[in-house]
Motif scaffolding. Sequence first.
Motif, short mmCIF file in Angstrom:
data_model
loop_
_atom_site.label_atom_id
_atom_site.label_comp_id
_atom_site.label_asym_id
_atom_site.label_seq_id
_atom_site.Cartn_x
_atom_site.Cartn_y
_atom_site.Cartn_z
N TYR A 46 0.83 -1.20 0.00
CA TYR A 46 0.00 0.00 0.00
C TYR A 46 0.86 1.26 0.00
O TYR A 46 2.04 1.23 0.32
N GLU A 63 0.03 9.43 10.01
CA GLU A 63 0.31 8.21 9.25
C GLU A 63 1.40 7.39 9.91
O GLU A 63 1.35 6.15 9.91
N LEU A 70 -0.90 -1.06 10.69
CA LEU A 70 -1.06 -1.58 9.33
C LEU A 70 -0.09 -2.74 9.08
O LEU A 70 -0.45 -3.76 8.48
N ARG A 77 4.02 -1.33 3.38
CA ARG A 77 4.09 -0.09 2.62
C ARG A 77 5.11 -0.21 1.48
O ARG A 77 6.24 -0.63 1.68
N TYR A 84 -2.79 -1.27 -2.90
CA TYR A 84 -3.87 -0.54 -2.25
C TYR A 84 -3.40 0.88 -1.89
O TYR A 84 -2.20 1.16 -1.80
N SER A 85 -4.38 1.73 -1.67
CA SER A 85 -4.11 3.02 -1.03
C SER A 85 -4.80 3.01 0.33
O SER A 85 -5.85 2.39 0.49
N VAL A 86 -4.18 3.66 1.29
CA VAL A 86 -4.72 3.70 2.66
C VAL A 86 -4.87 5.16 3.07
O VAL A 86 -3.91 5.93 2.98
N VAL A 142 -9.77 4.29 9.15
CA VAL A 142 -8.88 3.68 8.16
C VAL A 142 -9.73 3.28 6.96
O VAL A 142 -10.74 2.57 7.11
N VAL A 144 -9.23 1.53 3.15
CA VAL A 144 -8.33 0.84 2.22
C VAL A 144 -9.03 0.73 0.86
O VAL A 144 -10.16 0.22 0.77
N GLU A 155 -13.09 -0.52 5.40
CA GLU A 155 -13.24 0.74 6.12
C GLU A 155 -13.54 0.43 7.57
O GLU A 155 -14.34 -0.46 7.87
#
Length: 201
Positions: A46, A63, A70, A77, A84-86, A142, A144, A155
Amino acid sequence: MKSLLRLLGLCVAAGALLAGCASTYVLDNVVQSYSALTALPSPATYRFERLPLQQAPQQAQLEALADPALHKAGLRRDDANPRYSVQVSGRLQPMLSPWADPWDGWGWGGWGVGYHHRGFGLGFGRPWGRMESPWYHREVGVVVRELAGNRVVFESHATNDGPWLDNGAVFPAMFEAALHGFPTPPAGPRRVDIQVGRPAP
């Protein structure tokens, strides 16, 4: 404007005073999650995503507080090759303690510092009890999103009301609670307790 980390440092010191000699405590969170995932795919990489109002330096610090949770949930990451984006969010609001006598203390007035997507702010003009019993409402979120289809696949939101001021420890624990059960959390609101701090040697 003071940075988030400086404020968190002050809050850690104040929280230590409130906690006395205790080295650990249990943070009770109310969590509600949604997931379209049935399993954690590989690679579960992500990158962080920010809304236009989340470009302040404080967002990067928030973050950093979410990143350990995460990682514990199995996400890794990878800004160069994310699947994905978070997007993470956090909010801190002072409130009247449920144990305070509203007629005892300063009455109307007082102050508080709140953190939200626009940064910090001071609030005045609320009824407060005695200042030795501060109370706070905290929220974290959060989201995703699967980048390939631009689809939200997870979510979760966690809330906590309590006296603790050490936000540098509380917010990571709340993100851990929000990700509890990822990627297949139970449906509906639930309580998730997270131990904060380290056991005394």
